[in-house]
Design a protein around this motif. Structure first.
Motif, PDB file in Angstrom:
ATOM      1  N   TYR A   1       0.820  -1.204   0.000  1.00 57.58           N
ATOM      2  CA  TYR A   1       0.000   0.000   0.000  1.00 57.58           C
ATOM      3  C   TYR A   1       0.858   1.259   0.000  1.00 57.58           C
ATOM      4  O   TYR A   1       1.979   1.287   0.475  1.00 57.58           O
ATOM      5  CB  TYR A   1      -0.981   0.017   1.175  1.00 57.58           C
ATOM      6  CG  TYR A   1      -0.387  -0.244   2.545  1.00 57.58           C
ATOM      7  CD1 TYR A   1      -0.388  -1.540   3.063  1.00 57.58           C
ATOM      8  CD2 TYR A   1       0.139   0.778   3.317  1.00 57.58           C
ATOM      9  CE1 TYR A   1       0.141  -1.805   4.319  1.00 57.58           C
ATOM     10  CE2 TYR A   1       0.663   0.529   4.573  1.00 57.58           C
ATOM     11  CZ  TYR A   1       0.662  -0.760   5.071  1.00 57.58           C
ATOM     12  OH  TYR A   1       1.181  -1.015   6.315  1.00 57.58           O
ATOM     13  N   ALA A   2       0.252   2.311  -0.569  1.00 60.29           N
ATOM     14  CA  ALA A   2       0.906   3.615  -0.596  1.00 60.29           C
ATOM     15  C   ALA A   2       0.824   4.269   0.777  1.00 60.29           C
ATOM     16  O   ALA A   2      -0.007   3.904   1.615  1.00 60.29           O
ATOM     17  CB  ALA A   2       0.240   4.504  -1.643  1.00 60.29           C
ATOM     18  N   MET A   3       1.698   5.258   0.970  1.00 61.46           N
ATOM     19  CA  MET A   3       1.723   5.996   2.237  1.00 61.46           C
ATOM     20  C   MET A   3       1.765   7.493   1.968  1.00 61.46           C
ATOM     21  O   MET A   3       2.467   7.952   1.052  1.00 61.46           O
ATOM     22  CB  MET A   3       2.956   5.610   3.050  1.00 61.46           C
ATOM     23  CG  MET A   3       2.950   4.188   3.577  1.00 61.46           C
ATOM     24  SD  MET A   3       1.689   3.935   4.843  1.00 61.46           S
ATOM     25  CE  MET A   3       2.232   5.082   6.113  1.00 61.46           C
ATOM     26  N   GLY A   4       1.052   8.233   2.771  1.00 60.28           N
ATOM     27  CA  GLY A   4       1.036   9.676   2.625  1.00 60.28           C
ATOM     28  C   GLY A   4       1.376  10.378   3.921  1.00 60.28           C
ATOM     29  O   GLY A   4       1.260   9.795   5.009  1.00 60.28           O
ATOM     30  N   TRP A   5       1.820  11.627   3.780  1.00 62.08           N
ATOM     31  CA  TRP A   5       2.010  12.514   4.923  1.00 62.08           C
ATOM     32  C   TRP A   5       1.086  13.721   4.750  1.00 62.08           C
ATOM     33  O   TRP A   5       0.998  14.285   3.655  1.00 62.08           O
ATOM     34  CB  TRP A   5       3.455  13.007   5.007  1.00 62.08           C
ATOM     35  CG  TRP A   5       4.429  12.015   5.552  1.00 62.08           C
ATOM     36  CD1 TRP A   5       5.276  11.208   4.843  1.00 62.08           C
ATOM     37  CD2 TRP A   5       4.671  11.722   6.938  1.00 62.08           C
ATOM     38  NE1 TRP A   5       6.030  10.436   5.692  1.00 62.08           N
ATOM     39  CE2 TRP A   5       5.676  10.732   6.984  1.00 62.08           C
ATOM     40  CE3 TRP A   5       4.148  12.189   8.135  1.00 62.08           C
ATOM     41  CZ2 TRP A   5       6.163  10.195   8.186  1.00 62.08           C
ATOM     42  CZ3 TRP A   5       4.629  11.666   9.321  1.00 62.08           C
ATOM     43  CH2 TRP A   5       5.623  10.687   9.352  1.00 62.08           C
ATOM     44  N   PHE A   6       0.452  14.091   5.837  1.00 63.70           N
ATOM     45  CA  PHE A   6      -0.408  15.262   5.878  1.00 63.70           C
ATOM     46  C   PHE A   6      -0.007  16.085   7.084  1.00 63.70           C
ATOM     47  O   PHE A   6       0.708  15.616   7.971  1.00 63.70           O
ATOM     48  CB  PHE A   6      -1.880  14.850   5.998  1.00 63.70           C
ATOM     49  CG  PHE A   6      -2.429  14.226   4.754  1.00 63.70           C
ATOM     50  CD1 PHE A   6      -2.136  12.912   4.422  1.00 63.70           C
ATOM     51  CD2 PHE A   6      -3.239  14.951   3.897  1.00 63.70           C
ATOM     52  CE1 PHE A   6      -2.618  12.334   3.265  1.00 63.70           C
ATOM     53  CE2 PHE A   6      -3.742  14.382   2.739  1.00 63.70           C
ATOM     54  CZ  PHE A   6      -3.427  13.073   2.429  1.00 63.70           C
TER      55      PHE A   6
END
Length: 121
Positions: free
Chosen positions: A32-37
């Motif tokens: 799975y992809a990972m994001g930062w917010f």
């Protein structure tokens, strides 16, 4: 299910650097992809960066391009956010999220608890 735990936040002077980490557990990390917010006081949560499941693709918010770098180590089940040339405008709680490759916060199913980054002028 995916569990996410961020670390690495803190207080830094303008122009300084920090590296955030996000440790994942549960499902196989490389799938799975990972994001930062990030979310500053009184503001909506905003996209910072995203990385694809195997790390081949990345995308950044215009406000951090050239200063922040997202990376991942699938052997360590960890995603990183290297932040350089920090400014007070980067002050926020930073969150990592899984699992789609998107800049839209509402498309993410899993979130960490957040880590505070404070940049002093």
């Amino acid at each position: 299910q995916v569990q996410l735990v961020e670390s690495g936040g803190g207080l830094v002077q303008a122009g300084g650097s920090l590296r955030l980490s996000c440790a994942a557990s549960g499902r196989t990390f490389s799938t799975y992809a990972m994001g930062w917010f990030r979310q500053a006081p009184g503001k909506e949560r905003e996209f910072v960066a995203v990385i694809s499941s195997l790390g081949f693709n990345t995308d950044y918010a215009d406000s951090v391009k050239g200063r922040f770098t997202i990376s991942r180590d699938n052997a360590k089940n960890t995603v990183y956010l290297q932040m350089n040339s920090l400014t007070p405008d980067d002050t926020a709680v930073y969150y990592c999220a899984a699992e789609k490759y998107t800049a839209r916060a509402h498309d993410y199913d899993y979130w960490g608890q957040g880590t505070q980054v404070t940049v002093s002028s």
